[in-house]
Enzyme design. Structure first.
Site, PDB file in Angstrom:
ATOM      1  N   THR A 242      67.984   4.710  -9.144  1.00  0.00           N
ATOM      2  CA  THR A 242      66.657   5.154  -9.602  1.00  0.00           C
ATOM      3  C   THR A 242      66.511   5.022 -11.113  1.00  0.00           C
ATOM      4  OG1 THR A 242      66.667   6.757  -7.801  1.00  0.00           O
ATOM      5  CG2 THR A 242      65.010   7.054  -9.510  1.00  0.00           C
TER       6      THR A 242
ATOM      7  N   TYR B 216      72.799   9.297  -0.500  1.00  0.00           N
ATOM      8  CA  TYR B 216      72.160   9.828  -1.712  1.00  0.00           C
ATOM      9  C   TYR B 216      71.022  10.748  -1.292  1.00  0.00           C
ATOM     10  CZ  TYR B 216      69.747   9.688  -6.306  1.00  0.00           C
ATOM     11  OH  TYR B 216      69.136  10.009  -7.490  1.00  0.00           O
TER      12      TYR B 216
ATOM     13  N   ILE C  63      77.650  11.146 -10.455  1.00  0.00           N
ATOM     14  CA  ILE C  63      76.959   9.924 -10.869  1.00  0.00           C
ATOM     15  C   ILE C  63      75.892  10.390 -11.840  1.00  0.00           C
ATOM     16  CG2 ILE C  63      75.501   7.988 -10.163  1.00  0.00           C
ATOM     17  CD1 ILE C  63      77.058   7.929  -7.534  1.00  0.00           C
TER      18      ILE C  63
END
Length: 293
Positions: free
Chosen positions: A46, A135, A206
């Protein structure tokens, strides 16, 4: 997947002032992250403004990162979407040989049920030739992948090896941690609670802020993994203001302003995103100066 324990960074896609992809800046960002001690790199998540990139630009970004990385760190590729058939087709046709795993977002906009989320990832797992990291980011997808669904997928598919959990809910993360298979990775997708998640048994993060301050942030996570709590929290409180600031007016506008201050890239973002305002820009530049004294 020991190579994916620690700090991964969700790389931005730097743009020139004319909004074209700045491959030289991207190479500098990759080098800066490697030199700062990051454990792995995430491509086309993203934060990369993936939704605004053309097919050709995505290929350019992938090639550039692979070239700049030179096999130094493991790479994870974002492959996800809200059209299951399209995701499956990409997994079957794309050359994934350079990547350790894919990061696949829970379907957005459609707002599927938990069974729909399960069936989507069942199809992804069966199609993917490499490991899959789920995710969950309900703030973007408008649906929350519940711990029961995560655990079902983790137990049913050996190549579903972890989750980037970005619900911002430490209790939800702990429910996954409590009942997960032994080697299943629970990776924070929220910079602010990455350290608490690691201390609760998580595998790392992350991160967005990690590419701006890779040395400090990755060291914080390593200290957390080694249960050196007091030392880790010194970094947490050192960086906490910057974490708030980079998300204050949207991601990746904030982290791109940090890169501008560091002299690594421009702060250009593509519409519908806009650059941070003057007040936030000044505060971010002051923070960068303070950290890099």
């Amino acid at each position: 997947m020991q190579s994916l324990i620690g700090t991964g960074v969700a790389l931005v896609t730097p743009f020139k002032l004319d909004f074209s992809v700045d491959t030289e800046a991207l190479k500098r960002i990759v080098k800066y992250s490697i030199d700062g001690g990051i454990e792995y790199l995430v491509v086309l998540g993203t934060t990369a403004e993936n939704a605004t990139l053309s097919v050709e630009e995505k290929e350019l970004v992938i090639r550039t990162v692979i070239e700049a990385n030179k096999g130094t760190l493991p790479l994870v590729l974002g492959v996800g979407g809200n059209n299951t058939m399209k995701v499956v087709e990409e997994l079957k046709t794309r050359d994934l040989s350079a990547f350790a795993a894919i990061l696949s977002v829970s379907p957005y906009y459609n707002k599927p049920t938990q069974e729909g989320i399960y069936q989507h990832f069942k199809a992804v797992a069966e199609a993917s030739p490499i490991p899959v990291i789920l995710y969950n980011v309900p703030g973007r997808t408008a649906s929350n992948m519940l711990p029961s669904t995560v655990l079902r997928l983790a137990n049913d598919f050996k190549n579903v090896i972890g989750i980037k959990e970005a619900a911002g809910d430490i209790v939800q993360a702990m429910r996954i941690l409590k009942d997960k298979p032994k080697d299943f990775l629970v990776i924070s997708g929220d910079d602010m609670i990455a350290l608490p998640m690691v201390l609760a048994g998580g595998s790392g993060v992350i991160s967005v802020i990690g590419q701006g301050f890779p040395k400090e942030f990755s060291e914080m996570i390593r200290l957390g993994l080694n249960k050196k709590v007091d030392e880790a929290f010194k970094y947490q409180y050192l960086l906490s203001d910057s974490i708030d600031m980079i998300f204050e007016q949207g991601n990746p506008a904030g982290i791109k302003e940090v890169f501008l201050s560091l002299g690594i890239s421009e702060n250009t973002v593509r519409l519908p995103l806009v650059q941070v305002d003057h007040s936030l820009s000044e505060r971010l530049h002051e923070f960068v100066k303070k950290i890099n004294k």
